[in-house]
Each structure stands twice: as C-alpha cells, then as structure tokens.
Write a protein that holds these residues in place. Structure first.
Motif, PDB file in Angstrom:
ATOM      1  N   MET A   1       0.844  -1.178   0.000  1.00  0.00           N
ATOM      2  CA  MET A   1       0.000   0.000   0.000  1.00  0.00           C
ATOM      3  C   MET A   1       0.886   1.238   0.000  1.00  0.00           C
ATOM      4  N   ASN A   2       0.452   2.243  -0.674  1.00  0.00           N
ATOM      5  CA  ASN A   2       1.104   3.543  -0.662  1.00  0.00           C
ATOM      6  C   ASN A   2       0.159   4.553  -0.032  1.00  0.00           C
ATOM      7  N   VAL A   3       0.710   5.645   0.465  1.00  0.00           N
ATOM      8  CA  VAL A   3      -0.104   6.721   1.008  1.00  0.00           C
ATOM      9  C   VAL A   3       0.437   8.057   0.514  1.00  0.00           C
ATOM     10  N   THR A   4      -0.452   9.010   0.411  1.00  0.00           N
ATOM     11  CA  THR A   4      -0.045  10.377   0.101  1.00  0.00           C
ATOM     12  C   THR A   4      -0.963  11.329   0.858  1.00  0.00           C
ATOM     13  N   SER A   5      -0.483  12.524   1.053  1.00  0.00           N
ATOM     14  CA  SER A   5      -1.253  13.550   1.746  1.00  0.00           C
ATOM     15  C   SER A   5      -2.208  14.248   0.786  1.00  0.00           C
ATOM     16  N   ARG A  23     -10.956  20.837 -15.763  1.00  0.00           N
ATOM     17  CA  ARG A  23     -11.243  20.439 -14.384  1.00  0.00           C
ATOM     18  C   ARG A  23     -11.960  21.599 -13.708  1.00  0.00           C
ATOM     19  N   GLU A  24     -13.133  21.311 -13.187  1.00  0.00           N
ATOM     20  CA  GLU A  24     -13.905  22.351 -12.529  1.00  0.00           C
ATOM     21  C   GLU A  24     -13.197  22.862 -11.287  1.00  0.00           C
ATOM     22  N   GLU A  25     -13.390  24.129 -10.995  1.00  0.00           N
ATOM     23  CA  GLU A  25     -12.850  24.749  -9.780  1.00  0.00           C
ATOM     24  C   GLU A  25     -13.343  23.976  -8.556  1.00  0.00           C
ATOM     25  N   GLY A  26     -12.455  23.669  -7.644  1.00  0.00           N
ATOM     26  CA  GLY A  26     -12.822  22.970  -6.416  1.00  0.00           C
ATOM     27  C   GLY A  26     -12.938  21.466  -6.546  1.00  0.00           C
ATOM     28  N   MET A  27     -12.637  20.924  -7.731  1.00  0.00           N
ATOM     29  CA  MET A  27     -12.789  19.485  -7.949  1.00  0.00           C
ATOM     30  C   MET A  27     -11.862  18.669  -7.050  1.00  0.00           C
ATOM     31  N   ALA A  28     -10.652  19.155  -6.806  1.00  0.00           N
ATOM     32  CA  ALA A  28      -9.728  18.425  -5.929  1.00  0.00           C
ATOM     33  C   ALA A  28     -10.318  18.297  -4.527  1.00  0.00           C
ATOM     34  N   ASP A  29     -10.982  19.353  -4.051  1.00  0.00           N
ATOM     35  CA  ASP A  29     -11.632  19.291  -2.737  1.00  0.00           C
ATOM     36  C   ASP A  29     -12.769  18.270  -2.739  1.00  0.00           C
ATOM     37  N   THR A  30     -13.544  18.257  -3.785  1.00  0.00           N
ATOM     38  CA  THR A  30     -14.668  17.321  -3.896  1.00  0.00           C
ATOM     39  C   THR A  30     -14.176  15.880  -3.900  1.00  0.00           C
ATOM     40  N   VAL A  31     -13.124  15.620  -4.678  1.00  0.00           N
ATOM     41  CA  VAL A  31     -12.580  14.263  -4.748  1.00  0.00           C
ATOM     42  C   VAL A  31     -11.990  13.866  -3.398  1.00  0.00           C
ATOM     43  N   TRP A  32     -11.240  14.778  -2.765  1.00  0.00           N
ATOM     44  CA  TRP A  32     -10.658  14.461  -1.461  1.00  0.00           C
ATOM     45  C   TRP A  32     -11.760  14.148  -0.436  1.00  0.00           C
ATOM     46  N   ASP A  33     -12.851  14.905  -0.459  1.00  0.00           N
ATOM     47  CA  ASP A  33     -13.966  14.640   0.455  1.00  0.00           C
ATOM     48  C   ASP A  33     -14.581  13.266   0.185  1.00  0.00           C
ATOM     49  N   ALA A  34     -14.688  12.881  -1.082  1.00  0.00           N
ATOM     50  CA  ALA A  34     -15.231  11.562  -1.428  1.00  0.00           C
ATOM     51  C   ALA A  34     -14.302  10.459  -0.935  1.00  0.00           C
ATOM     52  N   ILE A  35     -12.995  10.684  -1.046  1.00  0.00           N
ATOM     53  CA  ILE A  35     -12.027   9.720  -0.530  1.00  0.00           C
ATOM     54  C   ILE A  35     -12.191   9.589   0.975  1.00  0.00           C
ATOM     55  N   THR A  36     -12.338  10.709   1.650  1.00  0.00           N
ATOM     56  CA  THR A  36     -12.531  10.709   3.103  1.00  0.00           C
ATOM     57  C   THR A  36     -13.779   9.918   3.480  1.00  0.00           C
ATOM     58  N   SER A  38     -15.161   7.507   1.908  1.00  0.00           N
ATOM     59  CA  SER A  38     -15.106   6.087   1.547  1.00  0.00           C
ATOM     60  C   SER A  38     -14.088   5.291   2.364  1.00  0.00           C
ATOM     61  N   ASP A  39     -13.276   5.943   3.178  1.00  0.00           N
ATOM     62  CA  ASP A  39     -12.230   5.241   3.924  1.00  0.00           C
ATOM     63  C   ASP A  39     -12.135   5.839   5.327  1.00  0.00           C
ATOM     64  N   MET A  40     -12.876   5.262   6.257  1.00  0.00           N
ATOM     65  CA  MET A  40     -12.950   5.848   7.594  1.00  0.00           C
ATOM     66  C   MET A  40     -11.632   5.750   8.365  1.00  0.00           C
ATOM     67  N   PHE A  41     -10.783   4.787   8.035  1.00  0.00           N
ATOM     68  CA  PHE A  41      -9.534   4.627   8.762  1.00  0.00           C
ATOM     69  C   PHE A  41      -8.502   5.677   8.367  1.00  0.00           C
ATOM     70  N   ARG A  42      -8.410   5.969   7.096  1.00  0.00           N
ATOM     71  CA  ARG A  42      -7.374   6.878   6.607  1.00  0.00           C
ATOM     72  C   ARG A  42      -7.564   8.302   7.125  1.00  0.00           C
ATOM     73  N   SER A  43      -8.758   8.621   7.557  1.00  0.00           N
ATOM     74  CA  SER A  43      -9.009   9.980   8.039  1.00  0.00           C
ATOM     75  C   SER A  43      -8.319  10.261   9.373  1.00  0.00           C
ATOM     76  N   ARG A  58      -4.935   6.315   0.575  1.00  0.00           N
ATOM     77  CA  ARG A  58      -4.293   5.002   0.482  1.00  0.00           C
ATOM     78  C   ARG A  58      -4.566   4.443  -0.902  1.00  0.00           C
ATOM     79  N   PHE A  59      -3.532   3.861  -1.515  1.00  0.00           N
ATOM     80  CA  PHE A  59      -3.726   3.226  -2.818  1.00  0.00           C
ATOM     81  C   PHE A  59      -2.785   2.049  -2.958  1.00  0.00           C
TER      82      PHE A  59
END
Length: 174
Positions: A1-5, A23-36, A38-43, A58-59
């Motif tokens: 597994m790899n991790v990044t901030s 890429r729409e403005e704020g898309m990185a925030d939206t994707v990061w929130d979706a990752i958060t 979907s993975d309760m441990f990584r938070s 985590r990937f």
C-alpha cells in the motif's frame, strides 16, 4: 500500500493537467472529500492541522498488482481469452514515467507486452491519470467503456492503438 497527503494528491493531479479548463474549480476538494467518506480509517492518519489529522489517500502498490511485462504474458490469457481495453490520459505521469526512471512505467509498453491481438488502447488528449474526473475525458472514457463492455469492440475495432482528441474523435496510431 502507498499513502499520500492531501497536498501530495493535489500536486500530482495539478502536474498532469494538460488543459486546466477541463477540471472544474474545487474538484480536488470534492474528490478528497469523497475519498474521506469512503475510507474511515485513513481519516485518522497523516499530519495534524489545528490538532486534527488531515488524513491520507491510500492506494495499492501498482508494482505488485500483476500488471507488469512478465506477468501479462502468463498463459497468453490477456488479449486473447480476456480481451482488453486500455484508456489513459495524454499527460498521465502516474503510470508513464521517463525512460531511465526507477521504476519505469509505460502504458504503451505494457500494451505491447500483452501477447494477444484482442486489445485496444486509447490515449485521450488533454487529460491525466484522473481522466475519469476531467471533462470531456470522463465522457469519452464512459462512452468507450460502454461500447467495449457491450460489444467487446469500439465502432468495430477489436484491436489497435488510437489517439483521441478533445472532441472524442480518434485516429489510429501506426
């Protein structure tokens, strides 16, 4: 597994944007929130900001997932018994590294290593590794995937390498 901030995730994505307006403005925030979500441990991992962990992405370790030049040849299954569609972004540096880089990764090199003839590969203009989150690349990816799943072909093609422009038109690569 790899991790990044969060910062590492956004820096990598920003480094692969070929056409910023895709890429729409704020898309990185939206994707990061979706990752958060979907993975309760990584938070609970990562650097703290105001005393709260900022989380990590985590990937899987891509080098052990079976997609390498040696493993794709095993029993000549890929590209024959299992037809293959590969779609990747023109600016994808995540799975395409410069020659001499360790480890060296190349989507086109991997496709060439697959022994079968039932394989299609599309390189999509103005997109990176996150092409599923970039427009119009996401729409092109979904259209190609739908045709492939339904017909095991894209407009009659079952083999070949193509470059796709921003409008979704594609041309064969010799």
């Amino acid at each position: 597994m790899n991790v990044t901030s969060r910062e590492g995730f956004e820096r990598a994505w920003n480094g692969e944007i070929g056409c910023p307006e895709h890429r729409e403005e704020g898309m990185a925030d939206t994707v990061w929130d979706a990752i958060t979500d979907s993975d309760m441990f990584r938070s609970n991992w990562g650097a703290k900001k105001y005393g709260v962990p900022q989380g990590v992405l985590r990937f899987r370790n891509a080098f052990w997932c079976g997609w390498n030049k040696a493993d794709v040849k095993v029993k000549n299954i890929l590209g024959d018994k299992v037809p293959l569609l590969i779609v990747y972004g023109e600016h994808d540096k995540t799975v395409n590294s410069a020659p001499g880089t360790v480890p060296f990764l190349s989507v086109s090199g991997l496709c060439k290593a697959i022994p079968g003839t039932r394989k299609l590969m599309f390189k999509v203009a103005c997109s990176g590794h996150q092409l599923k989150r970039e427009e119009p690349a996401a729409a092109h990816l979904h259209r190609l995937s739908r045709k492939w799943v339904k017909h095991t072909a894209v407009n009659g093609y079952t083999t070949g390498t193509f470059e796709m422009d921003e409008d979704g038109d594609y041309t064969p690569v010799p």
